[in-house]
Design a protein around this motif. Sequence first.
Motif, PDB file in Angstrom:
ATOM      1  N   ASN A 172       0.792  -1.225   0.000  1.00 43.47           N
ATOM      2  CA  ASN A 172       0.000   0.000   0.000  1.00 43.47           C
ATOM      3  C   ASN A 172       0.826   1.278   0.000  1.00 43.47           C
ATOM      4  O   ASN A 172       0.364   2.310  -0.489  1.00 43.47           O
ATOM      5  N   SER A 208      -6.905   5.610  -1.806  1.00 44.86           N
ATOM      6  CA  SER A 208      -6.689   5.582  -0.367  1.00 44.86           C
ATOM      7  C   SER A 208      -7.897   4.871   0.244  1.00 44.86           C
ATOM      8  O   SER A 208      -8.312   3.809  -0.217  1.00 44.86           O
ATOM      9  N   SER A 209      -8.497   5.454   1.247  1.00 41.33           N
ATOM     10  CA  SER A 209      -9.659   4.890   1.927  1.00 41.33           C
ATOM     11  C   SER A 209     -10.172   5.964   2.873  1.00 41.33           C
ATOM     12  O   SER A 209      -9.415   6.873   3.257  1.00 41.33           O
ATOM     13  N   GLY A 214      -8.010   6.527   5.483  1.00 42.57           N
ATOM     14  CA  GLY A 214      -6.887   7.445   5.305  1.00 42.57           C
ATOM     15  C   GLY A 214      -7.127   8.783   5.982  1.00 42.57           C
ATOM     16  O   GLY A 214      -6.217   9.611   6.070  1.00 42.57           O
ATOM     17  N   TYR A 272      -3.829  -1.077   8.235  1.00 43.40           N
ATOM     18  CA  TYR A 272      -4.483  -0.614   7.006  1.00 43.40           C
ATOM     19  C   TYR A 272      -4.678   0.902   7.052  1.00 43.40           C
ATOM     20  O   TYR A 272      -4.373   1.609   6.090  1.00 43.40           O
ATOM     21  N   LYS A 316      -3.084   3.779   4.551  1.00 42.68           N
ATOM     22  CA  LYS A 316      -3.930   4.639   3.730  1.00 42.68           C
ATOM     23  C   LYS A 316      -3.760   6.115   4.093  1.00 42.68           C
ATOM     24  O   LYS A 316      -3.963   6.996   3.248  1.00 42.68           O
ATOM     25  N   LEU A 334     -11.187   8.205  -1.752  1.00 37.59           N
ATOM     26  CA  LEU A 334     -11.227   7.601  -0.418  1.00 37.59           C
ATOM     27  C   LEU A 334     -12.552   6.858  -0.256  1.00 37.59           C
ATOM     28  O   LEU A 334     -13.549   7.426   0.192  1.00 37.59           O
TER      29      LEU A 334
END
Length: 245
Positions: A107, A134-135, A138, A148, A152, A177
């Motif tokens: 990642n 990303s997420s 993040g 995780y 992110k 995201l």
Amino acid sequence: MLEGRNIIVTGAASGIGLAAARIFAGYGATLMLVDRDEAVRAVADGLPGAHSCACDITDPGALAEVIARFPALDGAFNNAGIEGAGGALLPVTDYPDEEFDKVVAVNVRGLWNCLKAELPALQANGGGAIVNTSSVMGWLGAAGMAAYSASKHAVVGLTRSAALEGAMLAIRVNAVLPGAVATPMLTERGFVANPDFAAAAASAHPMGRIARPEEIAEAAAWLLSDKASFVTGHTLAVDGGLSAR
């Protein structure tokens, strides 16, 4: 919207990457689809003019070799990523160090490798656009998801820094995201490893459901297109309102 653009998509064998491959092709892009899973070849075979490469982005030189197959690079969707620990939610004290290293390798270091290969290629072609996945993690933290979430957060930092470096070179760099998305990462691993999470995921989002992969891919397509020509360094949440709570 992407007519005539040469675009790389990583993590293209399933989930958001697969949805992006189909949507970008529908918008007219010529695609190079990348994934460590050999299934990416079948994805490319089903799309007009698409090419594929089964390779690992944690290999520093892998993506540069892929880019060399394109006459010119116009954009990239850096989507490849892993959740770690088979999707299990584990506290920091119980999280295996080797799993943390795997998450960071893909990642963070994987994205780093992609950017180092893509930015010079885009500059040589007079500019272009990059979108990183990303997420919502993040921006936020979550118990059991420290590795995780940390990775992110790093994607957001890399996105903003690369955007500032690319701004005067006609290179835009943004990130999507996502909230919870109906991909194998979630439905085949996360929900199986954490049944309680499966029951709560939809209701955690103000819209009352999780996303379809195509909804994330459409956001990425817009960011890659000239319709977002003055957008760079942006982190676009596609999370059904989760981050607004």
